[in-house]
Motif scaffolding. Structure first.
Motif, PDB file in Angstrom:
ATOM      1  N   ALA A 186      15.822 -21.112   0.082  1.00 26.68           N
ATOM      2  CA  ALA A 186      15.421 -21.866   1.270  1.00 26.68           C
ATOM      3  C   ALA A 186      14.422 -22.963   0.910  1.00 26.68           C
ATOM      4  O   ALA A 186      13.644 -22.838  -0.040  1.00 26.68           O
ATOM      5  CB  ALA A 186      14.805 -20.936   2.306  1.00 26.68           C
ATOM      6  N   PHE A 203      13.570 -17.985   6.956  1.00 23.83           N
ATOM      7  CA  PHE A 203      13.952 -18.785   5.800  1.00 23.83           C
ATOM      8  C   PHE A 203      14.680 -20.016   6.328  1.00 23.83           C
ATOM      9  O   PHE A 203      15.781 -19.909   6.882  1.00 23.83           O
ATOM     10  CB  PHE A 203      14.851 -17.985   4.857  1.00 23.83           C
ATOM     11  N   HIS A 263      24.697 -18.696   1.281  1.00 18.27           N
ATOM     12  CA  HIS A 263      24.256 -18.946   2.650  1.00 18.27           C
ATOM     13  C   HIS A 263      23.729 -20.375   2.806  1.00 18.27           C
ATOM     14  O   HIS A 263      23.255 -20.998   1.859  1.00 18.27           O
ATOM     15  CB  HIS A 263      23.162 -17.959   3.053  1.00 18.27           C
ATOM     16  N   GLU A 264      23.764 -20.875   4.025  1.00 17.89           N
ATOM     17  CA  GLU A 264      23.141 -22.151   4.348  1.00 17.89           C
ATOM     18  C   GLU A 264      22.608 -22.087   5.765  1.00 17.89           C
ATOM     19  O   GLU A 264      22.883 -21.148   6.506  1.00 17.89           O
ATOM     20  CB  GLU A 264      24.128 -23.302   4.188  1.00 17.89           C
ATOM     21  N   TYR A 294      18.572 -15.468   0.275  1.00 21.14           N
ATOM     22  CA  TYR A 294      17.947 -16.509   1.094  1.00 21.14           C
ATOM     23  C   TYR A 294      16.810 -17.212   0.349  1.00 21.14           C
ATOM     24  O   TYR A 294      16.156 -18.096   0.896  1.00 21.14           O
ATOM     25  CB  TYR A 294      17.393 -15.903   2.380  1.00 21.14           C
ATOM     26  N   PHE A 308      16.749  -9.835   0.550  1.00 25.38           N
ATOM     27  CA  PHE A 308      16.562 -11.243   0.892  1.00 25.38           C
ATOM     28  C   PHE A 308      16.769 -12.217  -0.262  1.00 25.38           C
ATOM     29  O   PHE A 308      16.557 -13.419  -0.102  1.00 25.38           O
ATOM     30  CB  PHE A 308      15.167 -11.471   1.499  1.00 25.38           C
ATOM     31  N   SER A 344      21.861  -9.808   2.061  1.00 22.20           N
ATOM     32  CA  SER A 344      21.718 -11.258   1.898  1.00 22.20           C
ATOM     33  C   SER A 344      22.709 -11.842   0.904  1.00 22.20           C
ATOM     34  O   SER A 344      22.937 -13.051   0.883  1.00 22.20           O
ATOM     35  CB  SER A 344      20.287 -11.590   1.448  1.00 22.20           C
ATOM     36  N   TYR A 393       9.565  -9.002   1.840  1.00 19.10           N
ATOM     37  CA  TYR A 393       9.933 -10.397   2.103  1.00 19.10           C
ATOM     38  C   TYR A 393       8.877 -11.132   2.919  1.00 19.10           C
ATOM     39  O   TYR A 393       8.771 -12.363   2.856  1.00 19.10           O
ATOM     40  CB  TYR A 393      11.283 -10.463   2.833  1.00 19.10           C
ATOM     41  N   SER A 418      19.590 -21.527   8.456  1.00 18.16           N
ATOM     42  CA  SER A 418      18.332 -20.780   8.541  1.00 18.16           C
ATOM     43  C   SER A 418      18.605 -19.377   9.062  1.00 18.16           C
ATOM     44  O   SER A 418      19.524 -19.172   9.870  1.00 18.16           O
ATOM     45  CB  SER A 418      17.341 -21.500   9.463  1.00 18.16           C
ATOM     46  N   VAL A 419      17.823 -18.418   8.599  1.00 16.96           N
ATOM     47  CA  VAL A 419      17.939 -17.036   9.060  1.00 16.96           C
ATOM     48  C   VAL A 419      16.538 -16.493   9.331  1.00 16.96           C
ATOM     49  O   VAL A 419      15.543 -17.040   8.854  1.00 16.96           O
ATOM     50  CB  VAL A 419      18.651 -16.144   8.023  1.00 16.96           C
ATOM     51  N   ILE A 473      18.331 -23.144   4.022  1.00 16.24           N
ATOM     52  CA  ILE A 473      18.744 -22.500   2.785  1.00 16.24           C
ATOM     53  C   ILE A 473      19.695 -23.422   2.021  1.00 16.24           C
ATOM     54  O   ILE A 473      20.645 -23.977   2.582  1.00 16.24           O
ATOM     55  CB  ILE A 473      19.434 -21.157   3.073  1.00 16.24           C
ATOM     56  N   THR A 500      23.922 -17.938  -4.125  1.00 13.16           N
ATOM     57  CA  THR A 500      23.371 -17.770  -2.778  1.00 13.16           C
ATOM     58  C   THR A 500      24.188 -18.639  -1.823  1.00 13.16           C
ATOM     59  O   THR A 500      23.821 -19.775  -1.545  1.00 13.16           O
ATOM     60  CB  THR A 500      21.880 -18.173  -2.730  1.00 13.16           C
TER      61      THR A 500
END
Length: 388
Positions: free
Chosen positions: A250, A278, A289-290, A247, A244, A357, A151, A292-293, A281, A287
């Protein structure tokens, strides 16, 4: 009289021929083209790939099979043109690597002089130059020994297309380079673009390097996606790694890292740290997720030469993902039949814990292999590499 004229013609012809040889020698000295390459084939065992043991014959694991041409032409005034075209291929089937690109590894042309080198084309970025060169994956562990999913791009998950790169001369051990990859989007100099910079010091037994990367819209800019993710829409991630892929939608990918290497006698010690983020997102159906990670990764490695022919190495890598942890150990025993040919035994293992992820229970996923159905995965390879 005729004899004198004949001798004069012979002398003149000899002088002309010697002049031609001198000119040819000078021309040959002013330009050169070098053919180079490598083939890395082997037999492999993986303890769990999708729930099953696997026996395979893989190419390009420890050392990417390739063929390339590099050249230089002196232009005078300490100025020269340089170029490299490099193809990647499968050593068992002959098919093209890097997604089927004819010259997927590198293709660029540039100018070089006392002030440095400027190149244009598809190239390795600063992360590959300054961090990848000190990573165990690039030196001996291969792509399966990369940081989980690669990643952070230390093992060249992607190259920079449409790139302009400047590399400085070496000043008493210090050097740096920077690269800008144009996104190719009309009306925008940022969308799908990539910026990297790196530098370091290398003298005697010590090397210390740092590098930075910033990629906008990585899904299409560097991962090879054909469509950009949109909020709430259906989007297929171009990344398969569960580490990942959740993510990859992003808006921006950024990474900063540092690495060092120190040699004492026959032993070389190395260490590396990378921080990858990332940003923003885009939540999609695949995906969810939203925000940042970020990832933190630490690697330590040791290489030891028992003799000019025998080398052994081991590394430990720890990855702290947003909701998961990955522990990985890589080891190799390498016997060199010559400077260009070696036989090696490579072993790697990974253990995962937490939530990946995609929101599922984290499973072991050595880079480039089908993920395990459990939290553990072991990979063993016997390989032969020949470089030319």
């Amino acid at each position: 009289m005729k004899l004198m004229i004949s001798k004069q013609r012979q002398i003149g012809g000899a002088i002309g021929f010697l002049s031609f040889l001198a000119l040819c020698s000078a021309a040959c000295a002013q330009s050169s083209v070098t053919l180079y390459g490598a083939i890395d084939n082997g037999f492999d065992y993986t303890s769990n790939m999708g729930g099953h043991r696997s026996y395979q014959a893989l190419s390009s694991v420890k050392w990417g099979s390739r063929i390339g041409f590099t050249g230089r032409e002196d232009l005078g005034g300490n100025l020269a043109t340089v170029f490299t075209i490099e193809n990647g291929f499968d050593g068992y089937t002959g098919k093209l690597a890097q997604g089927g690109l004819m010259f997927g590894r590198q293709v660029y042309v540039g100018l070089t002089g006392p002030w440095g080198t400027v190149t244009l084309g598809r190239q390795y970025d600063s992360v590959a130059n300054y961090l990848g060169s000190l990573a165990s994956s690039d030196q001996w562990a291969g792509f399966t020994g990369a940081h989980p999913g690669d990643y952070d791009n230390v093992n060249d998950l992607f190259r920079a297309n449409n790139a302009v790169k400047y590399a400085s001369p070496n000043w008493k051990g210090f050097s740096f380079n920077t690269l800008y990859s144009l996104g190719g989007v009309a009306g925008s100099v940022v969308q799908n673009s990539l910026v990297t910079a790196g530098g370091g010091y290398s003298a005697g037994p010590l090397t210390v390097n740092v590098a930075y990367m910033n990629a906008w819209n990585p899904a299409t800019g560097v991962y090879g996606g054909t469509t950009a993710p949109s909020s709430g829409g259906i989007w297929a991630s171009p990344i398969s790694s569960p580490v990942f892929s959740g993510y990859a939608s992003a808006n921006r990918l950024s990474m900063i890292g540092a690495a060092s290497q120190f040699t004492v006698g026959a032993a070389t010690f190395g260490a590396m740290y990378t921080y990858t983020r990332f940003n923003n997102i885009v939540p999609t159906s695949s995906t969810p997720h939203e925000g940042s990670v970020h990832f933190n990764n630490g690697e330590v490695n040791l290489k030891y030469w028992f003799s000019p022919a025998w080398m052994a190495a081991v590394s430990y890598d720890y990855t702290a993902a947003p909701e998961a942890h990955y522990h990985q150990i890589d080891a190799v025993l390498d016997y060199f039949l010559s400077k260009r040919t070696d036989i090696y035994l490579l072993a790697e293992g990974q253990r995962a814990a937490g939530t990946d992820s995609r929101g599922s229970v984290a499973v072991a996923a050595l880079n480039g292999l089908t993920p395990s159905s459990t939290n553990q995965q072991v990979f063993v390879r016997v390989g032969l590499t020949q470089r030319f």
